[in-house]
Design an enzyme around this catalytic site. Structure first.
Site, short mmCIF file in Angstrom:
data_model
loop_
_atom_site.label_atom_id
_atom_site.label_comp_id
_atom_site.label_asym_id
_atom_site.label_seq_id
_atom_site.Cartn_x
_atom_site.Cartn_y
_atom_site.Cartn_z
N THR A 150 7.47 1.30 2.84
CA THR A 150 7.87 2.58 2.32
C THR A 150 8.89 2.76 1.56
O THR A 150 9.04 3.59 0.56
CB THR A 150 7.54 3.70 3.40
OG1 THR A 150 6.30 3.31 4.15
CG2 THR A 150 7.46 5.02 3.00
N ALA B 7 4.16 6.98 -1.82
CA ALA B 7 5.53 7.32 -2.18
C ALA B 7 5.19 8.32 -3.40
O ALA B 7 5.90 9.22 -3.60
CB ALA B 7 6.24 6.11 -2.49
N THR C 102 1.04 -1.13 -0.10
CA THR C 102 -0.02 -0.08 0.04
C THR C 102 0.95 1.23 0.01
O THR C 102 0.35 2.48 -0.49
CB THR C 102 -0.85 0.08 1.06
OG1 THR C 102 -1.83 1.13 1.31
CG2 THR C 102 -0.06 0.14 2.48
N LYS C 103 2.07 1.18 0.59
CA LYS C 103 2.77 2.26 0.30
C LYS C 103 3.34 2.88 -0.95
O LYS C 103 4.10 4.26 -0.79
CB LYS C 103 4.18 2.00 1.40
CG LYS C 103 3.96 1.56 2.75
CD LYS C 103 3.47 2.58 3.42
CE LYS C 103 3.40 2.37 4.90
NZ LYS C 103 2.78 3.28 5.94
N ASP C 104 3.02 2.35 -1.88
CA ASP C 104 3.21 2.72 -3.20
C ASP C 104 2.56 3.96 -3.42
O ASP C 104 2.99 4.93 -4.07
CB ASP C 104 2.91 1.66 -4.38
CG ASP C 104 3.86 0.52 -4.60
OD1 ASP C 104 4.79 0.69 -3.98
OD2 ASP C 104 3.68 -0.06 -5.64
#
Length: 346
Positions: A79, A52, A47-49
């Site tokens: 992340t 970022a 999910t950190k895409d």
């Protein structure tokens, strides 16, 4: 069905629009309907895409990031991978301060994504000079032209999920969602998603998942940070020993704490029962489902969406490693099935 003939200019165009998959077997004895938002389908497998890309592109528009800039971030791994991936495409140097609790798999992936990695001790206070928070701040001061993402205190973290994750879930459930279950670390995922969903229907229950050893649940209930709550735990990307500004505690209805051991077994159970090879926090979120169901949170009409943050490949040296599980004391006579499934022909 997405048009498979489309050609993408880079992996960044594949971020978001992750699938919602109905859980069939693991929740069959729980009241309600349960759906997993599987964030491992992002190109960086987490999910950190989303954050970022959103933070970096916003910083570019604001003129904070310029050609030749170095991006610095604190991370438990996911992340960092996403920031490194976006940095590669956009031409920035990437420097990461990583907690030693991060799996060996994650650290090696960061190295292979071209990032400079500083591994910092996990079990020190946030204001200790060796903590990954303080190391990132020091590096930001020392490296000319560097920009510190600072996901824990960056409102763009929350905004990324308000703009993408929340609308996707609302559309995918056709507005039928009654509960959102999400792990809380920085708090960006749960807060941004919840803000959008609550705007559509204020009756949706927002249920956060916290770890034993973390301060978030008690802070939510008392508005006080209790240092006595802090002790070492194994789950990565869940819980905190400080209070992140990215977390909107007022929008969260309840926090449920889960243990390292039960979360590890739930992740392995997801693989065996649902064919979903997902990470440690996905196991934690699933364990929370069972605990919440026992407390009467759901009924037959509940439509529960649980966010699965990342892919299981990042935990091959941890929860999916038989030796690691044994070393943690997580195996007993009921939890040795994986070992039985391997037979060597000599």
């Amino acid at each position: 069905m997405e048009d498979c003939s489309k050609v993408y200019n880079s992996v960044l165009e594949l971020i978001g629009d992750t699938p919602l998959i109905k859980l069939q077997r693991i929740t069959e004895n729980l009241p309600g309907n349960f759906f997993a938002k599987v964030e491992a389908f992002n190109p960086g497998h987490s999910t950190k895409d989303r954050i970022a890309l959103h933070i970096i592109e916003t910083f570019e528009k604001q003129g904070i990031l310029k050609p030749g800039s170095t991006i610095i971030e604190t991370t438990s791994g996911n992340t960092g991978f996403s920031v490194a991936m976006v940095s590669i495409i956009k031409g920035y140097e990437c420097v990461l301060a990583v907690t030693s609790k991060s799996s060996k798999d994650k650290i090696e992936m960061l190295q292979n994504m071209g990032a400079k990695v500083y591994v910092c001790p996990a079990n020190v206070s946030a204001d200790d000079s060796r903590s990954y928070y303080q190391v990132a701040k020091r590096l930001n001061e020392e490296i000319k032209g560097s920009v510190y993402i600072n996901q824990y205190f960056n409102p763009l973290n929350t905004d990324a999920h308000y703009l993408t994750t929340g609308p996707e879930i609302w559309k995918q459930t056709q507005g039928a969602i009654t509960h959102l279950v999400a792990c809380s670390g920085t708090g960006g995922t749960i807060s941004g998603t919840a803000r959008f969903l609550k705007e559509q229907n204020p009756n949706i229950r927002i249920l956060g998942v916290d770890a034993f050893g973390s301060v978030l649940k008690k802070f939510h209930e008392t508005k006080e940070l209790d240092p006595d709550e802090i002790y070492p735990y194994r789950i990565e990307g869940l819980g905190k020993n400080l209070i992140p500004d990215a977390t909107d505690f007022d929008i969260i209805d309840h926090f449920e704490k889960v243990t390292d051991e039960e979360s590890a077994h739930r992740a392995r159970e997801l693989a065996c029962k649902e064919g979903l090879f997902v990470g440690y926090t996905s196991g934690a979120a699933t364990q929370a489902l069972f605990q919440l169901a026992q407390k009467g949170e759901f009924d037959a009409n509940s439509h529960v969406v649980v966010i699965f943050p990342d892919h299981g490949s990042r935990y091959l040296s941890k929860i999916y490693n038989e030796r690691w599980m044994q070393e943690q004391g997580f195996f007993d006579s009921q939890h040795t099935e994986a070992e039985k499934r391997v037979e060597y022909i000599r």
